[in-house]
Motif scaffolding. Structure first.
Motif, PDB file in Angstrom:
ATOM      1  N   MET A   1      33.586  -6.862  -7.293  1.00 44.64           N
ATOM      2  CA  MET A   1      32.671  -6.355  -8.715  1.00 44.64           C
ATOM      3  C   MET A   1      33.978  -6.426  -9.681  1.00 44.64           C
ATOM      4  O   MET A   1      32.855  -6.255 -11.006  1.00 44.64           O
ATOM      5  N   LEU A   2      35.517  -6.230  -9.192  1.00 45.63           N
ATOM      6  CA  LEU A   2      36.670  -6.283 -10.442  1.00 45.63           C
ATOM      7  C   LEU A   2      36.663  -7.780 -11.214  1.00 45.63           C
ATOM      8  O   LEU A   2      37.079  -7.598 -12.153  1.00 45.63           O
ATOM      9  N   GLY A   3      36.188  -8.814 -10.263  1.00 47.43           N
ATOM     10  CA  GLY A   3      35.742  -9.962 -11.087  1.00 47.43           C
ATOM     11  C   GLY A   3      37.444 -10.822 -10.901  1.00 47.43           C
ATOM     12  O   GLY A   3      37.622 -11.585 -11.418  1.00 47.43           O
ATOM     13  N   THR A   4      38.287 -10.382  -9.818  1.00 46.24           N
ATOM     14  CA  THR A   4      39.152 -10.711  -9.661  1.00 46.24           C
ATOM     15  C   THR A   4      39.361 -11.479  -8.622  1.00 46.24           C
ATOM     16  O   THR A   4      38.402 -11.946  -8.037  1.00 46.24           O
ATOM     17  N   LYS A   5      40.398 -12.674  -8.801  1.00 43.35           N
ATOM     18  CA  LYS A   5      40.148 -14.260  -7.205  1.00 43.35           C
ATOM     19  C   LYS A   5      40.875 -14.055  -6.901  1.00 43.35           C
ATOM     20  O   LYS A   5      42.040 -13.565  -7.993  1.00 43.35           O
ATOM     21  N   GLY A   6      41.829 -14.655  -5.855  1.00 41.51           N
ATOM     22  CA  GLY A   6      42.812 -14.383  -5.172  1.00 41.51           C
ATOM     23  C   GLY A   6      42.735 -13.699  -3.606  1.00 41.51           C
ATOM     24  O   GLY A   6      41.859 -13.477  -3.164  1.00 41.51           O
ATOM     25  N   ASN A   7      44.297 -14.141  -3.212  1.00 38.79           N
ATOM     26  CA  ASN A   7      44.099 -13.685  -1.701  1.00 38.79           C
ATOM     27  C   ASN A   7      45.429 -13.295  -1.538  1.00 38.79           C
ATOM     28  O   ASN A   7      45.681 -12.860  -0.948  1.00 38.79           O
ATOM     29  N   LEU A   8      46.027 -13.048  -2.864  1.00 42.95           N
ATOM     30  CA  LEU A   8      47.847 -12.332  -2.288  1.00 42.95           C
ATOM     31  C   LEU A   8      47.893 -11.102  -3.155  1.00 42.95           C
ATOM     32  O   LEU A   8      48.645 -11.796  -4.645  1.00 42.95           O
ATOM     33  N   ARG A   9      49.078 -10.287  -3.211  1.00 44.09           N
ATOM     34  CA  ARG A   9      49.495  -9.145  -3.955  1.00 44.09           C
ATOM     35  C   ARG A   9      50.821 -10.182  -4.287  1.00 44.09           C
ATOM     36  O   ARG A   9      51.159  -9.964  -3.120  1.00 44.09           O
ATOM     37  N   ALA A  10      51.784 -10.124  -5.551  1.00 49.76           N
ATOM     38  CA  ALA A  10      53.108 -10.425  -5.746  1.00 49.76           C
ATOM     39  C   ALA A  10      53.229  -9.686  -4.775  1.00 49.76           C
ATOM     40  O   ALA A  10      54.791 -10.313  -3.728  1.00 49.76           O
ATOM     41  N   THR A  11      53.633  -7.958  -4.976  1.00 52.56           N
ATOM     42  CA  THR A  11      54.004  -6.266  -4.534  1.00 52.56           C
ATOM     43  C   THR A  11      52.921  -6.648  -3.954  1.00 52.56           C
ATOM     44  O   THR A  11      52.386  -6.136  -4.700  1.00 52.56           O
ATOM     45  N   ASN A  12      53.343  -5.224  -3.027  1.00 48.97           N
ATOM     46  CA  ASN A  12      52.389  -4.459  -2.860  1.00 48.97           C
ATOM     47  C   ASN A  12      53.502  -2.655  -2.350  1.00 48.97           C
ATOM     48  O   ASN A  12      54.142  -3.123  -1.291  1.00 48.97           O
ATOM     49  N   LEU A  13      52.776  -1.939  -2.710  1.00 50.27           N
ATOM     50  CA  LEU A  13      53.727  -0.226  -2.891  1.00 50.27           C
ATOM     51  C   LEU A  13      53.338  -0.270  -1.803  1.00 50.27           C
ATOM     52  O   LEU A  13      52.142   0.538  -1.966  1.00 50.27           O
TER      53      LEU A  13
END
Length: 183
Positions: A1-13
């Motif tokens: 629903m966010l309309g974003t695509k991809g499979n990885l965050r550059a950083t994750n806290l």
């Protein structure tokens, strides 16, 4: 629903960590640059004099739960959102500029704070700030909001079917025992 695509965050806290980014260029092909997930108490993200960029899709930051993400004199060049928040806070200050091909900020959940001040600017092709199914306190002070569609603030029901089915149609809020999926 966010309309974003991809499979990885550059950083994750995660958990209750604190992350500082100074004079850094953070670039993600898709999904997101700075993120928080599985947070407990008082996680903090501080970015100063940074550039956050998504190439094909994604957000500059995702602020979850009790996270406070603060951006000072940063530049966002993003495809979808400057920030997405599920109950986390976002602070854009000291001339931070968000250039987004969609939205500046999207907040959902039970409540959070959004501050845009001290010469900061949101330049968006669509709505500057979107609030979905929750309450968000917004402070805009000595800042510019330049939405391409002319809409500064859009308030609407949470349209995420995952959240709607989980909470009996009301949407918003964090599911018991964890975070809703991002992306």
């Amino acid at each position: 629903m966010l309309g974003t695509k991809g499979n990885l965050r550059a950083t994750n806290l995660a958990d209750n960590g604190t992350a500082y980014y100074n004079n850094t260029h953070i670039k993600a092909q898709g999904w997101g640059c700075l993120s928080s997930d599985n947070v407990s108490t008082a996680p903090r993200i501080y970015a100063t004099n940074c550039t956050l960029e998504t190439v094909e899709s994604g957000y500059g930051a995702f602020s979850l739960g009790t996270t406070v993400a603060t951006f000072s004199n940063c530049t966002f060049n993003v495809k979808d959102y400057g920030i997405i928040s599920q109950d986390g806070d976002g602070v854009f200050t000291d001339g931070t500029v968000v250039n987004s091909e969609r939205f500046g900020a999207m907040f959902f959940g039970s409540g959070a704070y959004l501050t845009i001040d001290k010469g900061s600017e949101f330049n968006t092709k669509s709505t500057a700030i979107q609030i979905k199914g929750g309450s968000t306190e917004i402070v805009v002070d000595n800042a510019k909001l330049n939405p391409g569609n002319g809409i500064i603030l859009q308030v609407m029901a949470n349209d995420d079917p995952y959240m709607s089915s989980m909470f009996g149609g009301g949407g918003g809020g964090m599911p018991p025992g964890g975070a809703a999926p991002q992306g």
